[in-house]
Design a protein around this motif. Structure first.
Motif, PDB file in Angstrom:
ATOM      1  N   LEU A 139       0.824  -1.213   0.000  1.00 32.90           N
ATOM      2  CA  LEU A 139       0.000   0.000   0.000  1.00 32.90           C
ATOM      3  C   LEU A 139       0.856   1.260   0.000  1.00 32.90           C
ATOM      4  CD1 LEU A 139      -2.792   1.277   0.140  1.00 32.90           C
ATOM      5  CD2 LEU A 139      -2.704   1.084   2.634  1.00 32.90           C
ATOM      6  N   ASN A 140       1.963   1.253   0.729  1.00 29.32           N
ATOM      7  CA  ASN A 140       2.818   2.449   0.773  1.00 29.32           C
ATOM      8  C   ASN A 140       3.343   2.806  -0.617  1.00 29.32           C
ATOM      9  OD1 ASN A 140       2.472   2.585   3.528  1.00 29.32           O
ATOM     10  ND2 ASN A 140       4.385   1.538   4.014  1.00 29.32           N
ATOM     11  N   LEU A 141       3.817   1.798  -1.364  1.00 32.56           N
ATOM     12  CA  LEU A 141       4.323   2.049  -2.723  1.00 32.56           C
ATOM     13  C   LEU A 141       3.197   2.516  -3.635  1.00 32.56           C
ATOM     14  CD1 LEU A 141       6.753  -0.990  -3.202  1.00 32.56           C
ATOM     15  CD2 LEU A 141       7.331   1.385  -2.666  1.00 32.56           C
ATOM     16  N   CYS A 142       2.012   1.926  -3.471  1.00 24.34           N
ATOM     17  CA  CYS A 142       0.862   2.341  -4.269  1.00 24.34           C
ATOM     18  C   CYS A 142       0.555   3.820  -4.054  1.00 24.34           C
ATOM     19  CB  CYS A 142      -0.345   1.483  -3.908  1.00 24.34           C
ATOM     20  SG  CYS A 142      -1.894   1.989  -4.676  1.00 24.34           S
ATOM     21  N   ILE A 143       0.580   4.269  -2.780  1.00 22.54           N
ATOM     22  CA  ILE A 143       0.296   5.676  -2.463  1.00 22.54           C
ATOM     23  C   ILE A 143       1.372   6.579  -3.045  1.00 22.54           C
ATOM     24  CG2 ILE A 143       0.048   7.332  -0.580  1.00 22.54           C
ATOM     25  CD1 ILE A 143      -1.085   5.021   1.117  1.00 22.54           C
ATOM     26  N   ASP A 144       2.642   6.187  -2.912  1.00 25.16           N
ATOM     27  CA  ASP A 144       3.737   6.987  -3.467  1.00 25.16           C
ATOM     28  C   ASP A 144       3.584   7.171  -4.972  1.00 25.16           C
ATOM     29  OD1 ASP A 144       5.194   7.688  -1.219  1.00 25.16           O
ATOM     30  OD2 ASP A 144       6.289   5.789  -1.162  1.00 25.16           O
ATOM     31  N   ASN A 145       3.205   6.109  -5.675  1.00 22.91           N
ATOM     32  CA  ASN A 145       3.025   6.203  -7.129  1.00 22.91           C
ATOM     33  C   ASN A 145       1.886   7.151  -7.485  1.00 22.91           C
ATOM     34  OD1 ASN A 145       5.104   4.382  -7.620  1.00 22.91           O
ATOM     35  ND2 ASN A 145       3.745   2.601  -7.579  1.00 22.91           N
ATOM     36  N   ILE A 146       0.796   7.105  -6.709  1.00 19.77           N
ATOM     37  CA  ILE A 146      -0.336   7.993  -6.987  1.00 19.77           C
ATOM     38  C   ILE A 146       0.033   9.448  -6.710  1.00 19.77           C
ATOM     39  CG2 ILE A 146      -2.663   8.602  -6.216  1.00 19.77           C
ATOM     40  CD1 ILE A 146      -2.495   6.189  -8.092  1.00 19.77           C
ATOM     41  N   ILE A 147       0.812   9.671  -5.651  1.00 15.63           N
ATOM     42  CA  ILE A 147       1.237  11.044  -5.339  1.00 15.63           C
ATOM     43  C   ILE A 147       2.025  11.629  -6.502  1.00 15.63           C
ATOM     44  CG2 ILE A 147       2.765  12.402  -3.856  1.00 15.63           C
ATOM     45  CD1 ILE A 147       1.889  10.619  -1.522  1.00 15.63           C
ATOM     46  N   GLU A 179      -4.561  -3.173  -7.249  1.00 19.49           N
ATOM     47  CA  GLU A 179      -3.739  -2.006  -6.916  1.00 19.49           C
ATOM     48  C   GLU A 179      -4.229  -0.764  -7.642  1.00 19.49           C
ATOM     49  OE1 GLU A 179       0.959  -0.611  -6.775  1.00 19.49           O
ATOM     50  OE2 GLU A 179       0.409  -2.604  -7.546  1.00 19.49           O
ATOM     51  N   GLY A 180      -4.617  -0.914  -8.903  1.00 17.93           N
ATOM     52  CA  GLY A 180      -5.088   0.239  -9.665  1.00 17.93           C
ATOM     53  C   GLY A 180      -6.336   0.862  -9.056  1.00 17.93           C
ATOM     54  N   GLN A 181      -7.250   0.007  -8.563  1.00 19.22           N
ATOM     55  CA  GLN A 181      -8.476   0.537  -7.977  1.00 19.22           C
ATOM     56  C   GLN A 181      -8.210   1.242  -6.652  1.00 19.22           C
ATOM     57  OE1 GLN A 181     -11.395  -2.569  -7.691  1.00 19.22           O
ATOM     58  NE2 GLN A 181     -11.541  -2.859  -9.912  1.00 19.22           N
ATOM     59  N   ILE A 182      -7.350   0.643  -5.817  1.00 17.09           N
ATOM     60  CA  ILE A 182      -6.993   1.313  -4.552  1.00 17.09           C
ATOM     61  C   ILE A 182      -6.285   2.632  -4.855  1.00 17.09           C
ATOM     62  CG2 ILE A 182      -5.645   1.129  -2.436  1.00 17.09           C
ATOM     63  CD1 ILE A 182      -8.109  -0.652  -2.500  1.00 17.09           C
ATOM     64  N   GLY A 183      -5.442   2.642  -5.890  1.00 17.76           N
ATOM     65  CA  GLY A 183      -4.788   3.886  -6.293  1.00 17.76           C
ATOM     66  C   GLY A 183      -5.795   4.930  -6.727  1.00 17.76           C
ATOM     67  N   GLN A 184      -6.861   4.485  -7.412  1.00 18.55           N
ATOM     68  CA  GLN A 184      -7.902   5.417  -7.827  1.00 18.55           C
ATOM     69  C   GLN A 184      -8.594   6.047  -6.622  1.00 18.55           C
ATOM     70  OE1 GLN A 184     -10.881   3.624 -10.309  1.00 18.55           O
ATOM     71  NE2 GLN A 184     -12.098   5.482 -10.489  1.00 18.55           N
ATOM     72  N   VAL A 185      -8.799   5.247  -5.568  1.00 17.68           N
ATOM     73  CA  VAL A 185      -9.417   5.776  -4.333  1.00 17.68           C
ATOM     74  C   VAL A 185      -8.530   6.858  -3.729  1.00 17.68           C
ATOM     75  CG1 VAL A 185     -10.116   5.215  -1.979  1.00 17.68           C
ATOM     76  CG2 VAL A 185     -10.677   3.649  -3.842  1.00 17.68           C
ATOM     77  N   VAL A 186      -7.236   6.557  -3.606  1.00 14.14           N
ATOM     78  CA  VAL A 186      -6.298   7.532  -3.029  1.00 14.14           C
ATOM     79  C   VAL A 186      -6.263   8.795  -3.877  1.00 14.14           C
ATOM     80  CG1 VAL A 186      -3.903   7.948  -2.388  1.00 14.14           C
ATOM     81  CG2 VAL A 186      -4.921   5.706  -1.958  1.00 14.14           C
ATOM     82  N   MET A 187      -6.265   8.627  -5.188  1.00 18.62           N
ATOM     83  CA  MET A 187      -6.229   9.782  -6.090  1.00 18.62           C
ATOM     84  C   MET A 187      -7.466  10.647  -5.875  1.00 18.62           C
ATOM     85  SD  MET A 187      -6.192   9.879 -10.259  1.00 18.62           S
ATOM     86  CE  MET A 187      -4.684   8.937 -10.354  1.00 18.62           C
TER      87      MET A 187
END
Length: 481
Positions: A341-349, A377-385
């Motif tokens: 999750l941490n890497l996913c958030i960093d990529n979205i940022i 991962e893409g969907q969770i990234g969409q949520v963070v975005m």
């Protein structure tokens, strides 16, 4: 002495004897009345004393004082009622008998033998013991110094079990009937009733708290169920709408591309025609020049390009809406994988940094020991975005966004907090509803948070929001490990 005088003397003697006899009878009657009045007075005083005692105990049971204070005052009232020299009480705590400090005695009071306590705690009845029968020399010495020869033990019960015993040490000069101690026992019943009421009230409060907690959980579950039903129904609707809109968008965008090519050809042809007309002086050439001057064909061709660019932008926005609808319907499920999750958030940022960098100060606090999450991962990234972009757009001036991750017992918690303008409760209730938005018509479709809710739900997690106007908003997301 003459006969007359003798006769008068005898009469006087008899009269005096009769008067003395009458006086003696009246004296005895008066004394009897006095004794009866004194007895009645003593009875009245005893009744008053008993009434005052029972009233004082009754007031104790209605007070808001602690259990310890109530028992201590009950012991003091009982001590005064029985004219005891001193007293104390004991209670059971942790399976052991604990003693209070003596009341009315400034020195240490030797504890009674455990057999005495054991007897009263088991028998549940008041008991009067002679101090000399206890075979405790130290206790006997103290009691003899204060003229005490007896101890009255009064039990206080709660739900059929003795929980407290009051010890009242009486002087050898104190005399009373057993019914006087019965009054103390009656008063003890009042204290017992208070203890049971307090215990029942505590149970009622605990039951009420449990019921309230269950009710809150039921309401939350009901809200989630309603939201899930909304998601399911609108998901089917969105899938159909997306499918129906997608095809006409495709051929309109294709035709627009062809039209742009045709326009480029016509523009080149018009440019060459203008050059040719400029070199001729025929009637047709003059008419073409007149039309050009009147209509400004150069402007028209330039405006056609702008119109087509606007059409491109409009179609791109329609396509984005359709894409959001498809995501909302989750018709394009990607493969489930394990990801950090941490890497996913960093990529979205990195993706949304252009949107954030001008007015947002970003604070990250990541748990470096997070386990992997299984999901998309893409969907969770969409949520963070969605969360980050919404927070940025909600800031009228510069502000802060705090994003943190933390490992819980069976979940991973993601918290995104901003210092924007916050939301009123009327908005909070609707933010997960599809197509609900507080943004302008050109700024959003109202699907971002609805899609986010559906994504988190499909991953077996939960999403909650807490917001205060003028302070900011906090989204808390929990995902299963």
């Amino acid at each position: 002495m003459s006969d007359a005088y003798q006769s008068a003397y005898e009469r006087e003697k008899k009269a005096r004897f009769a008067a003395e006899k009458l006086l003696d009878e009246k004296t005895r009657e008066v004394q009897s009345s006095i004794d009866m009045i004194q007895h009645q007075f003593n009875d009245l005083m005893q009744q008053k004393k008993e009434s005052d005692y029972l009233l004082a105990v009754a007031r104790l049971t209605q007070s808001d004082e602690s259990l310890t204070q109530v028992v201590q005052k009950y012991t003091q009232e009982s001590m005064q009622f029985l004219d005891a020299r001193f007293s104390r009480y004991s209670f059971i705590k942790g399976g052991k008998i604990k003693l209070s400090n003596p009341i009315g005695l400034n020195e240490r009071l030797v504890p009674l033998h455990s057999e005495a306590h054991k007897s009263i705690y088991n028998d549940h009845d008041r008991t009067t013991l002679k101090i000399r029968d206890l075979n405790q020399p130290d206790l006997l010495d103290i009691c003899q110094q204060h003229g005490v020869d007896r101890v009255v033990l009064l039990p206080i019960k709660s739900f059929g079990k003795v929980t407290t015993v009051c010890e009242l040490y009486l002087s050898s000069e104190t005399e009373f009937k057993s019914n006087v101690i019965d009054q103390c026992q009656v008063a003890g019943y009042q204290i017992s009733g208070m203890l049971e009421r307090n215990a029942n009230n505590k149970k009622l409060e605990e039951s009420f708290s449990e019921i309230k907690s269950s009710h809150d959980k039921l309401k939350q579950a009901q809200a989630q169920l309603v939201q899930s039903e909304k998601m399911a129904s609108l998901g089917q609707l969105a899938a159909g709408v997306a499918h129906e809109i997608n095809n006409p968008i495709g051929f309109v965008m294709s035709n627009l591309g062809t039209l742009r090519e045709y326009t480029d050809v016509m523009s080149d042809y018009f440019s060459l025609s203008c050059q040719l007309v400029a070199s001729l002086d025929s009637e047709q050439a003059q008419k073409m020049k007149a039309i050009d001057e009147e209509q400004d064909l150069n402007f028209i061709f330039g405006d056609i390009g702008n119109i087509m660019n606007d059409c491109d932008e409009g179609l791109r926005r329609v396509k984005e809406i359709v894409s959001n609808l498809k995501s909302f319907a989750r018709s394009d499920e990607e493969e489930s994988t394990e990801f950090n999750l941490n890497l996913c958030i960093d990529n979205i940022i990195k993706v949304v940094w252009n949107e954030l960098k001008y007015k947002v100060t970003l604070h990250k606090q990541f748990d470096e020991d997070l386990p992997l999450i299984k999901g998309h991962e893409g969907q969770i990234g969409q949520v963070v975005m969605n969360m980050l972009v919404n927070a940025s757009q909600a800031m009228e001036e510069e502000g802060d966004i705090y994003i943190s991750t933390e490992k819980q017992a069976k979940t991973i918690r993601l918290v995104i907090r901003d210092t924007a303008k916050g939301m009123p409760s009327s908005v909070i209730e609707k933010i997960f509803d599809p197509f609900f938005t507080t943004k302008g018509v050109s700024e959003g479709t109202g699907l971002g948070l609805s899609i986010s809710y559906g994504i988190i739900e499909s991953h077996g997690g939960s999403i909650k929001v807490d917001s205060r106007e003028g302070e900011g908003t906090t989204f808390t997301i929990e995902l299963p490990c």
